[in-house]
Motif scaffolding. Structure first.
Motif, short mmCIF file in Angstrom:
data_model
loop_
_atom_site.label_atom_id
_atom_site.label_comp_id
_atom_site.label_asym_id
_atom_site.label_seq_id
_atom_site.Cartn_x
_atom_site.Cartn_y
_atom_site.Cartn_z
N GLN A 170 -6.71 6.71 -10.73
CA GLN A 170 -7.03 5.30 -10.56
C GLN A 170 -6.69 4.50 -11.81
O GLN A 170 -6.08 3.43 -11.72
CB GLN A 170 -8.52 5.13 -10.25
N LYS A 171 -7.05 5.04 -12.96
CA LYS A 171 -6.80 4.35 -14.22
C LYS A 171 -5.30 4.20 -14.49
O LYS A 171 -4.83 3.13 -14.84
CB LYS A 171 -7.46 5.15 -15.36
N ILE B 242 -2.83 -3.42 -10.12
CA ILE B 242 -3.69 -3.59 -8.95
C ILE B 242 -5.07 -3.06 -9.26
O ILE B 242 -5.27 -2.40 -10.29
CB ILE B 242 -3.11 -2.89 -7.70
N THR B 243 -6.02 -3.32 -8.38
CA THR B 243 -7.40 -2.91 -8.65
C THR B 243 -7.58 -1.42 -8.38
O THR B 243 -6.82 -0.81 -7.63
CB THR B 243 -8.39 -3.68 -7.76
N ARG B 244 -8.60 -0.87 -9.00
CA ARG B 244 -8.91 0.55 -8.81
C ARG B 244 -9.33 0.82 -7.37
O ARG B 244 -9.09 1.90 -6.84
CB ARG B 244 -10.01 0.98 -9.78
N ASP B 245 -9.96 -0.16 -6.73
CA ASP B 245 -10.38 0.02 -5.34
C ASP B 245 -9.17 0.18 -4.42
O ASP B 245 -9.21 0.96 -3.47
CB ASP B 245 -11.24 -1.16 -4.87
N GLU B 246 -8.11 -0.55 -4.69
CA GLU B 246 -6.89 -0.42 -3.90
C GLU B 246 -6.27 0.97 -4.10
O GLU B 246 -5.78 1.58 -3.15
CB GLU B 246 -5.87 -1.50 -4.27
N SER C 255 -3.55 1.88 -11.65
CA SER C 255 -3.97 0.47 -11.72
C SER C 255 -3.40 -0.20 -12.97
O SER C 255 -3.04 -1.38 -12.94
CB SER C 255 -5.49 0.33 -11.67
N LYS D 268 0.83 -1.20 0.00
CA LYS D 268 0.00 0.00 0.00
C LYS D 268 0.87 1.26 0.00
O LYS D 268 0.56 2.24 -0.66
CB LYS D 268 -0.92 -0.01 1.21
N LYS E 54 -7.97 3.66 -4.97
CA LYS E 54 -8.90 4.58 -4.33
C LYS E 54 -8.65 4.64 -2.82
O LYS E 54 -8.67 5.71 -2.22
CB LYS E 54 -10.34 4.11 -4.58
#
Length: 72
Positions: free
Chosen positions: A29-30, A38-42, A33, A3, A44
């Motif tokens: 995010q785009k 990694i995912t956009r949620d991570e 990621s 993180k 975010k």
């Protein structure tokens, strides 16, 4: 990816865009990621942490943008 690494990449991306382009949260995010895999949620979640800590701020000029706060 840790993180802390994601947070560092986000901060560097925003720092590089100073004076060139204002970045919106979905842009960050785009980009992150896609680069980091990694995912956009991570992304975010890491972005939210940076804003909560005061390292980044949201500004509004016809849309919400993420920026580094001005030095006083």
């Amino acid at each position: 990816m840790e993180k802390e690494e994601v947070r560092q990449k986000i901060y560097e991306l925003v720092e590089k865009s100073i004076g060139k382009k204002k970045l919106k949260s979905p842009d960050i995010q785009k980009t992150i990621s896609a680069d980091a895999g990694i995912t956009r949620d991570e992304v975010k979640d890491a972005l939210r942490d940076l804003v909560d800590e005061g390292k980044l701020i949201y500004t509004y000029f016809g849309g919400s943008f993420v920026e580094i706060p001005p030095k006083e």
